[in-house]
Design a protein around this motif. Structure first.
Motif, PDB file in Angstrom:
ATOM      1  N   MET A  46      39.060 -24.015  29.089  1.00 42.91           N
ATOM      2  CA  MET A  46      38.246 -23.444  28.038  1.00 42.91           C
ATOM      3  C   MET A  46      38.699 -23.918  26.663  1.00 42.91           C
ATOM      4  O   MET A  46      37.891 -24.068  25.775  1.00 42.91           O
ATOM      5  N   ALA A  47      39.991 -24.158  26.487  1.00 41.50           N
ATOM      6  CA  ALA A  47      40.510 -24.607  25.198  1.00 41.50           C
ATOM      7  C   ALA A  47      39.907 -25.950  24.800  1.00 41.50           C
ATOM      8  O   ALA A  47      39.633 -26.187  23.625  1.00 41.50           O
ATOM      9  N   ALA A  48      39.690 -26.833  25.765  1.00 41.99           N
ATOM     10  CA  ALA A  48      39.093 -28.139  25.466  1.00 41.99           C
ATOM     11  C   ALA A  48      37.660 -27.992  24.971  1.00 41.99           C
ATOM     12  O   ALA A  48      37.228 -28.716  24.078  1.00 41.99           O
ATOM     13  N   LEU A  49      36.919 -27.042  25.524  1.00 44.24           N
ATOM     14  CA  LEU A  49      35.536 -26.817  25.092  1.00 44.24           C
ATOM     15  C   LEU A  49      35.464 -26.326  23.654  1.00 44.24           C
ATOM     16  O   LEU A  49      34.534 -26.650  22.922  1.00 44.24           O
ATOM     17  N   SER A  50      36.432 -25.559  23.223  1.00 39.44           N
ATOM     18  CA  SER A  50      36.395 -25.001  21.872  1.00 39.44           C
ATOM     19  C   SER A  50      36.583 -26.070  20.804  1.00 39.44           C
ATOM     20  O   SER A  50      36.341 -25.813  19.634  1.00 39.44           O
ATOM     21  N   LYS A  51      36.992 -27.276  21.185  1.00 42.46           N
ATOM     22  CA  LYS A  51      37.189 -28.360  20.230  1.00 42.46           C
ATOM     23  C   LYS A  51      35.951 -29.242  20.063  1.00 42.46           C
ATOM     24  O   LYS A  51      35.919 -30.109  19.202  1.00 42.46           O
ATOM     25  N   ILE A  52      34.917 -29.012  20.864  1.00 41.72           N
ATOM     26  CA  ILE A  52      33.695 -29.807  20.783  1.00 41.72           C
ATOM     27  C   ILE A  52      32.912 -29.410  19.538  1.00 41.72           C
ATOM     28  O   ILE A  52      32.711 -28.223  19.273  1.00 41.72           O
ATOM     29  N   GLU A  53      32.472 -30.413  18.769  1.00 42.70           N
ATOM     30  CA  GLU A  53      31.647 -30.148  17.588  1.00 42.70           C
ATOM     31  C   GLU A  53      30.178 -30.090  17.989  1.00 42.70           C
ATOM     32  O   GLU A  53      29.723 -30.888  18.811  1.00 42.70           O
ATOM     33  N   VAL A  54      29.457 -29.139  17.416  1.00 45.36           N
ATOM     34  CA  VAL A  54      28.018 -29.006  17.653  1.00 45.36           C
ATOM     35  C   VAL A  54      27.315 -28.908  16.306  1.00 45.36           C
ATOM     36  O   VAL A  54      27.902 -28.491  15.308  1.00 45.36           O
ATOM     37  N   ASP A  55      26.065 -29.326  16.266  1.00 43.38           N
ATOM     38  CA  ASP A  55      25.257 -29.188  15.059  1.00 43.38           C
ATOM     39  C   ASP A  55      24.671 -27.788  15.010  1.00 43.38           C
ATOM     40  O   ASP A  55      24.054 -27.335  15.973  1.00 43.38           O
ATOM     41  N   VAL A  56      24.879 -27.104  13.892  1.00 43.41           N
ATOM     42  CA  VAL A  56      24.303 -25.784  13.674  1.00 43.41           C
ATOM     43  C   VAL A  56      23.213 -25.942  12.629  1.00 43.41           C
ATOM     44  O   VAL A  56      23.428 -26.544  11.580  1.00 43.41           O
ATOM     45  N   GLN A  57      22.033 -25.417  12.922  1.00 38.74           N
ATOM     46  CA  GLN A  57      20.907 -25.496  11.998  1.00 38.74           C
ATOM     47  C   GLN A  57      20.531 -24.102  11.528  1.00 38.74           C
ATOM     48  O   GLN A  57      20.531 -23.158  12.313  1.00 38.74           O
ATOM     49  N   ALA A  58      20.222 -23.992  10.238  1.00 41.87           N
ATOM     50  CA  ALA A  58      19.685 -22.764   9.669  1.00 41.87           C
ATOM     51  C   ALA A  58      18.190 -22.995   9.461  1.00 41.87           C
ATOM     52  O   ALA A  58      17.787 -23.833   8.667  1.00 41.87           O
ATOM     53  N   VAL A  59      17.373 -22.275  10.222  1.00 42.84           N
ATOM     54  CA  VAL A  59      15.931 -22.495  10.235  1.00 42.84           C
ATOM     55  C   VAL A  59      15.243 -21.358   9.492  1.00 42.84           C
ATOM     56  O   VAL A  59      15.384 -20.194   9.869  1.00 42.84           O
ATOM     57  N   ILE A  60      14.521 -21.708   8.445  1.00 44.86           N
ATOM     58  CA  ILE A  60      13.797 -20.713   7.649  1.00 44.86           C
ATOM     59  C   ILE A  60      12.639 -20.138   8.456  1.00 44.86           C
ATOM     60  O   ILE A  60      12.374 -18.949   8.438  1.00 44.86           O
ATOM     61  N   GLY A  61      11.940 -20.961   9.172  1.00 50.36           N
ATOM     62  CA  GLY A  61      10.809 -20.507   9.971  1.00 50.36           C
ATOM     63  C   GLY A  61      10.051 -21.695  10.515  1.00 50.36           C
ATOM     64  O   GLY A  61      10.399 -22.845  10.256  1.00 50.36           O
ATOM     65  N   GLY A  62       9.005 -21.431  11.237  1.00 50.64           N
ATOM     66  CA  GLY A  62       8.207 -22.508  11.795  1.00 50.64           C
ATOM     67  C   GLY A  62       6.856 -21.993  12.241  1.00 50.64           C
ATOM     68  O   GLY A  62       6.566 -20.804  12.159  1.00 50.64           O
ATOM     69  N   ARG A  63       6.044 -22.909  12.674  1.00 48.89           N
ATOM     70  CA  ARG A  63       4.735 -22.554  13.215  1.00 48.89           C
ATOM     71  C   ARG A  63       4.190 -23.733  13.983  1.00 48.89           C
ATOM     72  O   ARG A  63       4.540 -24.875  13.698  1.00 48.89           O
ATOM     73  N   ALA A  64       3.363 -23.475  14.934  1.00 48.88           N
ATOM     74  CA  ALA A  64       2.673 -24.524  15.678  1.00 48.88           C
ATOM     75  C   ALA A  64       1.378 -24.854  14.943  1.00 48.88           C
ATOM     76  O   ALA A  64       0.682 -23.956  14.460  1.00 48.88           O
ATOM     77  N   MET A  65       1.102 -26.133  14.837  1.00 45.55           N
ATOM     78  CA  MET A  65      -0.125 -26.581  14.175  1.00 45.55           C
ATOM     79  C   MET A  65      -0.744 -27.717  14.968  1.00 45.55           C
ATOM     80  O   MET A  65      -0.022 -28.515  15.576  1.00 45.55           O
ATOM     81  N   ARG A  66      -2.056 -27.802  14.911  1.00 41.81           N
ATOM     82  CA  ARG A  66      -2.734 -28.947  15.511  1.00 41.81           C
ATOM     83  C   ARG A  66      -2.470 -30.163  14.632  1.00 41.81           C
ATOM     84  O   ARG A  66      -2.329 -30.050  13.413  1.00 41.81           O
ATOM     85  N   LEU A  67      -2.400 -31.329  15.253  1.00 41.47           N
ATOM     86  CA  LEU A  67      -2.150 -32.557  14.513  1.00 41.47           C
ATOM     87  C   LEU A  67      -3.199 -32.771  13.436  1.00 41.47           C
ATOM     88  O   LEU A  67      -2.886 -33.187  12.319  1.00 41.47           O
ATOM     89  N   ALA A  68      -4.443 -32.455  13.711  1.00 41.15           N
ATOM     90  CA  ALA A  68      -5.510 -32.617  12.717  1.00 41.15           C
ATOM     91  C   ALA A  68      -5.220 -31.791  11.464  1.00 41.15           C
ATOM     92  O   ALA A  68      -5.450 -32.244  10.341  1.00 41.15           O
ATOM     93  N   ASP A  69      -4.686 -30.576  11.648  1.00 34.90           N
ATOM     94  CA  ASP A  69      -4.357 -29.722  10.502  1.00 34.90           C
ATOM     95  C   ASP A  69      -3.163 -30.287   9.730  1.00 34.90           C
ATOM     96  O   ASP A  69      -3.135 -30.226   8.507  1.00 34.90           O
ATOM     97  N   VAL A  70      -2.200 -30.841  10.440  1.00 35.84           N
ATOM     98  CA  VAL A  70      -1.044 -31.453   9.781  1.00 35.84           C
ATOM     99  C   VAL A  70      -1.498 -32.633   8.933  1.00 35.84           C
ATOM    100  O   VAL A  70      -1.060 -32.811   7.788  1.00 35.84           O
TER     101      VAL A  70
END
Length: 75
Positions: free
Chosen positions: A1-25
């Motif tokens: 378990m000690a070896a796993l605690s040394k692995i770096e991971v990316d942490v993201q802070a997400v304000i929000g999101g939504r699904a949109m149709r490509l045409a709307d984008v």
């Protein structure tokens, strides 16, 4: 378990999101407003590997930087 605690991971802070149709984008223009689903006003979802692991609150840091104060862990 000690070896796993040394692995770096990316942490993201997400304000929000939504699904949109490509045409709307493709119709988005400067000044467009998007309603986002979010964890609450001033809150961000903390994600690791696309999975929500907690919730935090945005705060101003020195200079123009932002930081997130952890408010709770996702169970």
């Amino acid at each position: 378990m000690a070896a796993l605690s040394k692995i770096e991971v990316d942490v993201q802070a997400v304000i929000g999101g939504r699904a949109m149709r490509l045409a709307d984008v493709l119709r988005l223009r400067r000044g467009a407003l998007l309603a986002l689903d979010s964890p609450g006003p001033g809150r961000v979802a903390l994600q690791v590997g696309g999975r929500r692991v907690g919730v935090g609150a945005l705060e101003a840091a020195e200079g123009a930087a932002l930081r997130v104060r952890m408010a709770g862990r996702q169970q």
